[in-house]
Write a protein that holds these residues in place. Structure first.
Motif, mmCIF file in Angstrom:
data_model
loop_
_atom_site.group_PDB
_atom_site.id
_atom_site.type_symbol
_atom_site.label_atom_id
_atom_site.label_comp_id
_atom_site.label_asym_id
_atom_site.label_seq_id
_atom_site.Cartn_x
_atom_site.Cartn_y
_atom_site.Cartn_z
ATOM 1 N N ARG A 1 40.055 42.484 36.673
ATOM 2 C CA ARG A 1 39.269 42.965 37.774
ATOM 3 C C ARG A 1 39.237 44.584 37.269
ATOM 4 N NH1 ARG A 1 40.818 46.238 41.785
ATOM 5 N NH2 ARG A 1 42.846 46.417 41.048
ATOM 6 N N VAL A 2 40.265 45.308 36.887
ATOM 7 C CA VAL A 2 40.109 46.742 36.391
ATOM 8 C C VAL A 2 39.185 46.838 35.249
ATOM 9 C CG1 VAL A 2 41.438 48.688 35.803
ATOM 10 C CG2 VAL A 2 42.645 46.933 37.321
ATOM 11 N N SER A 3 39.243 46.099 34.418
ATOM 12 C CA SER A 3 38.324 46.174 33.394
ATOM 13 C C SER A 3 36.879 46.281 33.765
ATOM 14 C CB SER A 3 38.244 45.108 32.204
ATOM 15 O OG SER A 3 39.635 45.114 31.752
ATOM 16 N N GLU A 4 36.304 45.476 34.864
ATOM 17 C CA GLU A 4 34.971 45.564 35.287
ATOM 18 C C GLU A 4 34.831 46.792 36.212
ATOM 19 O OE1 GLU A 4 32.839 41.241 35.303
ATOM 20 O OE2 GLU A 4 34.605 41.179 36.725
ATOM 21 N N LEU A 5 35.962 46.902 36.941
ATOM 22 C CA LEU A 5 36.026 48.201 37.753
ATOM 23 C C LEU A 5 35.467 49.296 36.945
ATOM 24 C CD1 LEU A 5 36.435 48.975 40.905
ATOM 25 C CD2 LEU A 5 38.850 49.546 40.286
ATOM 26 N N VAL A 6 36.180 49.585 35.758
ATOM 27 C CA VAL A 6 36.126 50.781 34.982
ATOM 28 C C VAL A 6 34.690 50.641 34.046
ATOM 29 C CG1 VAL A 6 37.134 52.192 33.296
ATOM 30 C CG2 VAL A 6 38.511 51.089 35.120
#
Length: 253
Positions: free
Chosen positions: A65-70
């Motif tokens: 999730r955080v990878s796609e967020l960033v």
């Protein structure tokens, strides 16, 4: 819903309030530090929800999730090479190379393994799956440029101690594998996990090899039993019906 109920909503039009912003929101603050700065790690970790962390270590779901967020959408994520457990490898080691590619063209790959010395007993039977999850976590950590390890990479076992014991056993046999020495705890635990997974009575399985279910059994016999369990894993229809019925108590026999 019947026709009369549908008619109640026939002339209803849904409207969005004029003060509601329906555009895609940029979740990353404009004041966020550069990914190359020393402050980046702490900032990146602040993006995880508490449910995505175990003792401060991110779960792979949170890393996704955080990878796609960033970094934006992930367009490919999967293993590119899999080295499954080999029949002659009674430590049950599997290795996976995993690759993640983002829509912006950035691509990251990592490798990880899973074997009885670095994986908790209840997961030993799923060596390939664990190795794949760990490799994915490492690739995402690399993409996010965060320190530490993911929760799935950890184990409660003392891996260093297990490796030392294996090395000592090999050294004591002049470099040769001593198959007549006593079965290791790791072998015993691996057999139990497999038996539970396949619903096999461990005591009956040992009995089919004309030995009692005891840790005094030799490494050679333990290896033969593991081979048989691997055969059963590949073809569950070949399991002898008389062996069915896992019993937790067999561990204490």
């Amino acid at each position: 819903m019947n026709t009369n109920e549908e008619d109640l909503f026939a002339n209803v039009q849904l409207q969005t309030p004029s003060n509601t912003n329906t555009s895609v929101k940029n979740m990353i603050e404009s004041s966020a530090p550069s990914m190359l700065s020393i402050e980046w790690h702490d900032y990146a970790m602040s993006l995880f929800d508490s449910s995505e962390l175990i003792d401060g270590h991110p779960l792979v779901a949170g890393l996704r999730r955080v990878s796609e967020l960033v970094l934006g959408p992930i367009v490919f994520s999967g293993p590119t090479q899999v080295f499954p457990v080999q029949r002659e490898d009674h430590h049950g080691r599997a290795t996976v190379i995993f690759s993640v590619e983002f829509a912006n063209g950035m691509r990251y790959a990592e490798v990880a393994d899973s074997w009885e010395g670095n994986t908790d007993d209840m997961f030993c039977a799923y060596a390939v799956a664990i190795a794949s999850t760990r490799a994915e976590a490492r690739a995402l950590r690399k993409a996010l440029k965060i320190k530490g390890v993911a929760a799935e990479e950890l184990t409660k076992k003392d891996t260093a101690k297990i490796v030392r014991e294996i090395s000592n056993n090999k050294a004591s046999s002049d470099g040769d594998y001593n198959d007549q020495s006593r079965m290791s705890d790791a072998q015993f635990n691996f057999i139990d996990v497999k038996c539970k997974q396949l619903n096999i009575d461990g005591a009956k399985l040992f009995g089919s090899f004309n030995v009692s279910p005891s840790k005094k059994v030799s490494k050679k016999i333990a290896s033969d039993i593991i081979d048989k369990l691997n055969d059963y894993q590949r073809d569950k229809s070949s399991i002898v019906e008389a062996l069915l019925g896992y019993q937790q108590e067999w561990r204490n026999t």
